[in-house]
Design a protein around this motif. Sequence first.
Motif, PDB file in Angstrom:
ATOM      1  N   LYS A 363      -2.519   8.677  10.596  1.00  0.00           N
ATOM      2  CA  LYS A 363      -2.419   9.810  11.516  1.00  0.00           C
ATOM      3  C   LYS A 363      -1.203   9.682  12.421  1.00  0.00           C
ATOM      4  O   LYS A 363      -0.539  10.685  12.728  1.00  0.00           O
ATOM      5  N   ALA A 364      -0.898   8.452  12.856  1.00  0.00           N
ATOM      6  CA  ALA A 364       0.289   8.255  13.695  1.00  0.00           C
ATOM      7  C   ALA A 364       1.552   8.641  12.931  1.00  0.00           C
ATOM      8  O   ALA A 364       2.455   9.295  13.476  1.00  0.00           O
ATOM      9  N   LEU A 365       1.636   8.254  11.673  1.00  0.00           N
ATOM     10  CA  LEU A 365       2.805   8.588  10.856  1.00  0.00           C
ATOM     11  C   LEU A 365       2.886  10.091  10.596  1.00  0.00           C
ATOM     12  O   LEU A 365       3.984  10.663  10.545  1.00  0.00           O
ATOM     13  N   PHE A 366       1.740  10.738  10.420  1.00  0.00           N
ATOM     14  CA  PHE A 366       1.733  12.193  10.258  1.00  0.00           C
ATOM     15  C   PHE A 366       2.307  12.858  11.506  1.00  0.00           C
ATOM     16  O   PHE A 366       3.177  13.746  11.414  1.00  0.00           O
ATOM     17  N   CYS A 367       1.815  12.456  12.681  1.00  0.00           N
ATOM     18  CA  CYS A 367       2.307  13.052  13.925  1.00  0.00           C
ATOM     19  C   CYS A 367       3.784  12.739  14.139  1.00  0.00           C
ATOM     20  O   CYS A 367       4.537  13.585  14.645  1.00  0.00           O
ATOM     21  N   GLN A 368       4.201  11.544  13.756  1.00  0.00           N
ATOM     22  CA  GLN A 368       5.611  11.188  13.850  1.00  0.00           C
ATOM     23  C   GLN A 368       6.449  12.099  12.949  1.00  0.00           C
ATOM     24  O   GLN A 368       7.521  12.581  13.350  1.00  0.00           O
ATOM     25  N   GLY A 369       5.971  12.334  11.729  1.00  0.00           N
ATOM     26  CA  GLY A 369       6.685  13.216  10.819  1.00  0.00           C
ATOM     27  C   GLY A 369       6.802  14.628  11.366  1.00  0.00           C
ATOM     28  O   GLY A 369       7.855  15.263  11.268  1.00  0.00           O
ATOM     29  N   ARG A 370       5.729  15.123  11.994  1.00  0.00           N
ATOM     30  CA  ARG A 370       5.789  16.458  12.583  1.00  0.00           C
ATOM     31  C   ARG A 370       6.766  16.507  13.748  1.00  0.00           C
ATOM     32  O   ARG A 370       7.491  17.492  13.935  1.00  0.00           O
ATOM     33  N   ALA A 371       6.814  15.450  14.550  1.00  0.00           N
ATOM     34  CA  ALA A 371       7.780  15.404  15.646  1.00  0.00           C
ATOM     35  C   ALA A 371       9.207  15.396  15.101  1.00  0.00           C
ATOM     36  O   ALA A 371      10.111  16.019  15.672  1.00  0.00           O
ATOM     37  N   GLN A 372       9.416  14.689  13.995  1.00  0.00           N
ATOM     38  CA  GLN A 372      10.747  14.660  13.384  1.00  0.00           C
ATOM     39  C   GLN A 372      11.133  16.022  12.821  1.00  0.00           C
ATOM     40  O   GLN A 372      12.297  16.438  12.908  1.00  0.00           O
ATOM     41  N   ILE A 373      10.177  16.743  12.245  1.00  0.00           N
ATOM     42  CA  ILE A 373      10.465  18.106  11.784  1.00  0.00           C
ATOM     43  C   ILE A 373      10.884  18.975  12.962  1.00  0.00           C
ATOM     44  O   ILE A 373      11.844  19.755  12.879  1.00  0.00           O
ATOM     45  N   ALA A 374      10.173  18.845  14.071  1.00  0.00           N
ATOM     46  CA  ALA A 374      10.494  19.635  15.255  1.00  0.00           C
ATOM     47  C   ALA A 374      11.898  19.342  15.763  1.00  0.00           C
ATOM     48  O   ALA A 374      12.564  20.220  16.321  1.00  0.00           O
ATOM     49  N   ALA A 375      12.350  18.108  15.554  1.00  0.00           N
ATOM     50  CA  ALA A 375      13.696  17.725  15.994  1.00  0.00           C
ATOM     51  C   ALA A 375      14.758  18.018  14.935  1.00  0.00           C
ATOM     52  O   ALA A 375      15.938  17.708  15.151  1.00  0.00           O
ATOM     53  N   GLY A 376      14.363  18.595  13.806  1.00  0.00           N
ATOM     54  CA  GLY A 376      15.328  18.880  12.742  1.00  0.00           C
ATOM     55  C   GLY A 376      15.692  17.669  11.908  1.00  0.00           C
ATOM     56  O   GLY A 376      16.651  17.704  11.146  1.00  0.00           O
ATOM     57  N   GLU A 377      14.896  16.598  12.024  1.00  0.00           N
ATOM     58  CA  GLU A 377      15.177  15.364  11.275  1.00  0.00           C
ATOM     59  C   GLU A 377      14.322  15.353  10.010  1.00  0.00           C
ATOM     60  O   GLU A 377      13.311  14.659   9.911  1.00  0.00           O
ATOM     61  N   PHE A 378      14.735  16.120   9.012  1.00  0.00           N
ATOM     62  CA  PHE A 378      13.867  16.372   7.869  1.00  0.00           C
ATOM     63  C   PHE A 378      13.792  15.197   6.895  1.00  0.00           C
ATOM     64  O   PHE A 378      12.717  14.917   6.352  1.00  0.00           O
ATOM     65  N   ALA A 381      11.523  12.681   8.359  1.00  0.00           N
ATOM     66  CA  ALA A 381      10.161  13.214   8.324  1.00  0.00           C
ATOM     67  C   ALA A 381       9.537  12.995   6.949  1.00  0.00           C
ATOM     68  O   ALA A 381       8.366  12.615   6.837  1.00  0.00           O
ATOM     69  N   VAL A 382      10.305  13.227   5.892  1.00  0.00           N
ATOM     70  CA  VAL A 382       9.798  12.998   4.532  1.00  0.00           C
ATOM     71  C   VAL A 382       9.387  11.541   4.359  1.00  0.00           C
ATOM     72  O   VAL A 382       8.327  11.233   3.798  1.00  0.00           O
ATOM     73  N   GLU A 383      10.184  10.630   4.891  1.00  0.00           N
ATOM     74  CA  GLU A 383       9.860   9.209   4.784  1.00  0.00           C
ATOM     75  C   GLU A 383       8.574   8.880   5.539  1.00  0.00           C
ATOM     76  O   GLU A 383       7.694   8.175   5.020  1.00  0.00           O
ATOM     77  N   SER A 384       8.434   9.392   6.772  1.00  0.00           N
ATOM     78  CA  SER A 384       7.232   9.113   7.564  1.00  0.00           C
ATOM     79  C   SER A 384       5.990   9.663   6.883  1.00  0.00           C
ATOM     80  O   SER A 384       4.948   8.992   6.814  1.00  0.00           O
ATOM     81  N   LEU A 385       6.088  10.869   6.364  1.00  0.00           N
ATOM     82  CA  LEU A 385       4.922  11.510   5.760  1.00  0.00           C
ATOM     83  C   LEU A 385       4.544  10.842   4.448  1.00  0.00           C
ATOM     84  O   LEU A 385       3.356  10.715   4.129  1.00  0.00           O
ATOM     85  N   ASN A 386       5.514  10.409   3.680  1.00  0.00           N
ATOM     86  CA  ASN A 386       5.197   9.667   2.456  1.00  0.00           C
ATOM     87  C   ASN A 386       4.540   8.330   2.777  1.00  0.00           C
ATOM     88  O   ASN A 386       3.638   7.879   2.060  1.00  0.00           O
ATOM     89  N   ARG A 387       4.950   7.686   3.857  1.00  0.00           N
ATOM     90  CA  ARG A 387       4.300   6.443   4.282  1.00  0.00           C
ATOM     91  C   ARG A 387       2.862   6.715   4.687  1.00  0.00           C
ATOM     92  O   ARG A 387       1.956   5.932   4.392  1.00  0.00           O
ATOM     93  N   SER A 388       2.627   7.840   5.370  1.00  0.00           N
ATOM     94  CA  SER A 388       1.268   8.217   5.737  1.00  0.00           C
ATOM     95  C   SER A 388       0.398   8.385   4.494  1.00  0.00           C
ATOM     96  O   SER A 388      -0.745   7.917   4.450  1.00  0.00           O
ATOM     97  N   LEU A 389       0.949   9.014   3.465  1.00  0.00           N
ATOM     98  CA  LEU A 389       0.190   9.262   2.236  1.00  0.00           C
ATOM     99  C   LEU A 389       0.001   7.994   1.413  1.00  0.00           C
ATOM    100  O   LEU A 389      -0.934   7.911   0.610  1.00  0.00           O
ATOM    101  N   THR A 390       0.852   7.002   1.608  1.00  0.00           N
ATOM    102  CA  THR A 390       0.634   5.708   0.956  1.00  0.00           C
ATOM    103  C   THR A 390      -0.646   5.055   1.483  1.00  0.00           C
ATOM    104  O   THR A 390      -1.377   4.393   0.744  1.00  0.00           O
ATOM    105  N   ILE A 391      -0.933   5.287   2.773  1.00  0.00           N
ATOM    106  CA  ILE A 391      -2.133   4.725   3.399  1.00  0.00           C
ATOM    107  C   ILE A 391      -3.358   5.571   3.065  1.00  0.00           C
ATOM    108  O   ILE A 391      -4.425   5.042   2.738  1.00  0.00           O
ATOM    109  N   ASP A 392      -3.222   6.884   3.158  1.00  0.00           N
ATOM    110  CA  ASP A 392      -4.337   7.801   2.896  1.00  0.00           C
ATOM    111  C   ASP A 392      -3.845   8.888   1.950  1.00  0.00           C
ATOM    112  O   ASP A 392      -3.286   9.897   2.378  1.00  0.00           O
ATOM    113  N   LYS A 393      -4.063   8.678   0.674  1.00  0.00           N
ATOM    114  CA  LYS A 393      -3.536   9.602  -0.334  1.00  0.00           C
ATOM    115  C   LYS A 393      -4.274  10.940  -0.350  1.00  0.00           C
ATOM    116  O   LYS A 393      -3.860  11.852  -1.085  1.00  0.00           O
TER     117      LYS A 393
END
Length: 557
Positions: A363-378, A381-393
């Motif tokens: 969940k922390a990585l998901f929220c981090q990815g969303r914050a990165q999207i908001a900052a235009g750091e796409f 964000a893809v890296e953070s969200l893929n790491r989140s899905l590695t933990i919870d597919k």
Amino acid sequence: MRTIIALLLTTLACAQTSRDLKVERVSPTLPENRARWAVVVGVSSYKYAPPHAQLKFAHRDAEEFARFLRSAEGGGFPGANVRVLTEQSATVGGVRAAIHTWLPKSAGPNDVVYLFFAGHAVAAERGESYFVAHDSDPQNLHATGISFREVNDTLTTKLRAATVVLFADACHAGGIGWTSDPSVPSTAQTSLEGLGAKDRAFLKLLASRPSERSFEDERWGGGHGVFTYSVLTALRGAAERERDGFVRVSELIDYVSRVVPQQTDAKQNPRIAGNFEGGLAMASLPRNPQGPAITAATQADALLPAAAEASRVAALEDAGMECVSDYVQSTTNALKRPMFLRAVEAFTQLRALRPDDRSLEAKALFCQGRAQIAAGEFEPAVESLNRSLTIDKEFACSYNALGVALGRLNRAAEARAAFETAARLTPEWALPLMQIAQQFVTAGDLKSAVPYLEKAARLNPKAVGTLWSLARVHRTLGNSQDFARVANATLAVDRNYAPIYAEMGMFYESVRDFAKAAQAYDAYLTLAPNYIDSAEVRKRAQQVRTPARPPTLRRSN
């Protein structure tokens, strides 16, 4: 569908017994150092559930059960030994903190723990069962519910208590979403029977069988679930058979097993499972005031650290879940970076307190990815969200956010695959369907967008953004009747939603009803005088008032 998390019901004389049930006769007295603890939860009002899923008396069930525990008959539990969470206080964070933090840190290895849950418990996505908290969203219980799996993990690996009693009055319906049929019974009872470790006494008293619903009504004590009312009536003396001044587990089971079917014309039959002490005293009756105490005194000072930590954990969990729940409810890509950053910090601190709970990291990585999207750091964000899905597919929120990030990187096919995975994992969640529809709209394929928008509107009919998008597509396609239907539905949800009036104005222009078009544009400008397109709407309003020169339609989609 009712759940009272906690005890009793394997009658020594009852015909229906669970396959794994084991009854033991023990000494009727309890050791003086055997303290009792309880987490009591009751939810009638659900923040995100439709009207047909709201309950009436679950919170009263919990309040009355806690009142009984504190009474002399119930054992005189010290106030510090009972955590009561009802209605708005029964949040995901509050319930998790009570079960995962307060109980394990409070109960000793010789103690007795009661778990009582009155409310909804449902089997949802991919066969997983969940307790539904006040702020759980039926669109996505994987992200916002309290899974039986996580509760079971605490009960079996973290809780030291010698005896656990689970009362569950929770099986009122098989689903609680907008498209769910309230008459379909829940199948969560089967999962409830499997809770708990085999190396200790564990009694599970469940309100009904898997094929049945649990009932509540005013005729039971002025407003209770029939199961809870029968349990309380039994404990207050109606179940006593041996006339020794106590109501014991075996007597409680016998009473509730007989009375609930009698009260419901056999439509509801309590279920018992587990191995437990048949002679365990559950209530001490007034005529034997000198009998052995059924609770042990606790040291108040020793409870303060556990209570303080539980309060801190609840606050952190609620801060993090606010972010997740907001995302589940959203119908747009609204960027709320400060909220997501607060959630990252909350989940990071929670991980330090519960290092074995990897879902917090996901969940922390998901929220981090969303914050990165908001900052235009796409890319990050893809890296953070893929790491989140590695933990919870199976974390659909991360898949959906991943689709957004990939779309911003012009990787449309990969984005579509991420949205479709989110929709498959959470078939009652509207947001992934909205994202797929938006892809079709962007590509100019409005007809293909319609079924996705229609389904999203059925799943979350209070979402004005979804309704507005659907109305706009129908208007552009020239579907007059469908436009009128959806525009009226939008106004029924929110008469002050300005964008729908702009759509109505353009619709009336298209059928050359310029008077109504002017009225719609005026309503828009009253509600939104300074929106980004207010100047354009103001210009159109002036044009439609000039009949000799009817305006031309030109609004981008």
